[in-house]
Design an enzyme around this catalytic site. Sequence first.
Site, PDB file in Angstrom:
ATOM      1  N   THR A   1      42.196 -35.245  57.645  1.00 20.72           N
ATOM      2  CA  THR A   1      41.318 -35.622  56.539  1.00 20.72           C
ATOM      3  C   THR A   1      39.863 -35.526  56.978  1.00 20.72           C
ATOM      4  OG1 THR A   1      41.327 -37.972  57.120  1.00 20.72           O
ATOM      5  CG2 THR A   1      43.056 -37.220  55.626  1.00 20.72           C
TER       6      THR A   1
ATOM      7  N   ASP B   1      37.877 -46.266  49.078  1.00 20.98           N
ATOM      8  CA  ASP B   1      36.640 -47.036  48.979  1.00 20.98           C
ATOM      9  C   ASP B   1      36.935 -48.492  49.346  1.00 20.98           C
ATOM     10  OD1 ASP B   1      34.280 -48.325  48.259  1.00 20.98           O
ATOM     11  OD2 ASP B   1      34.000 -47.137  46.443  1.00 20.98           O
TER      12      ASP B   1
END
Length: 278
Positions: free
Chosen positions: A251, A176
């Site tokens: 990912t 984040d």
Amino acid sequence: MPGQPNKRQKRDDYRTSLSQSEHRIQLPKKKFYRQRAHANPFSDHVLTYPESPDTMDWSPYYPSFTITNENESHEDTEISNIPHLSKRVEIADIGCGYGGLLFALAPRFPDQLLLGLEIRTSVTEFVQEKIKAMRQQNSETGLYQNVACLRANTMKFLPNFFYKAQLSKIFLCFPDPHFKARKHKARIVSSTLNSEYAYVMKPAGVIYTITDVEDLHNWMVEHFEAHPSFERISKTEEDVDVCVKIMKSETEEGKKVERNGGHKFVACFRRFEDPPWP
């Protein structure tokens, strides 16, 4: 339409049927485990964590590596009533998301235990169910017995799970960014957290970072280079590291960035040997 089950009901019914199934060969469907992209690490999450690494029972996560012979011993075994593993977790993916990196790395490192750490409940459940299915699908080869996932807030409890100098690799993939300055304290890389990473890392162990946010990339580079326990790995060494190649391509966030034509910023840092005590 009256009588039509809503999304929550469909999701709960699906998870119940999956958990009650004796044959979990079918991979879980991601649409039933969707959750907001990020969670506040400072919130009071309901979490279970060990008092120390000595009290952590890893046997439910790695049953194939659990020591069953009482005559066998594990290094530094101190708590006799807790099952122990034949080896320790060595690779950690912090904020593992839906586990794409874990499932790509597991066959590459069959002799090492990999652990995904994820704070979001639904996402953790997805990875755990996928691990069960992947193990059953590969029961003849024994693949994916070395991978596990648990729900944890690593910003608070990392040393509760790992001993000093236990890990050889840590992955911080698309964390984040916390764009607002007042939120920077919630970033997964900071002077304080880097000291915790240094504590659990083996000498010469590597921390891998990747993001599509250049400001966050610069932040991580600045904080790791400022820490006395780490040095940045050269671009030449990065280019030949198979883990970097996998991290860029496997990912979920990395695939999304690829589809959108975005940039991926990579930086890797090696743990120094501790200087001798005077």
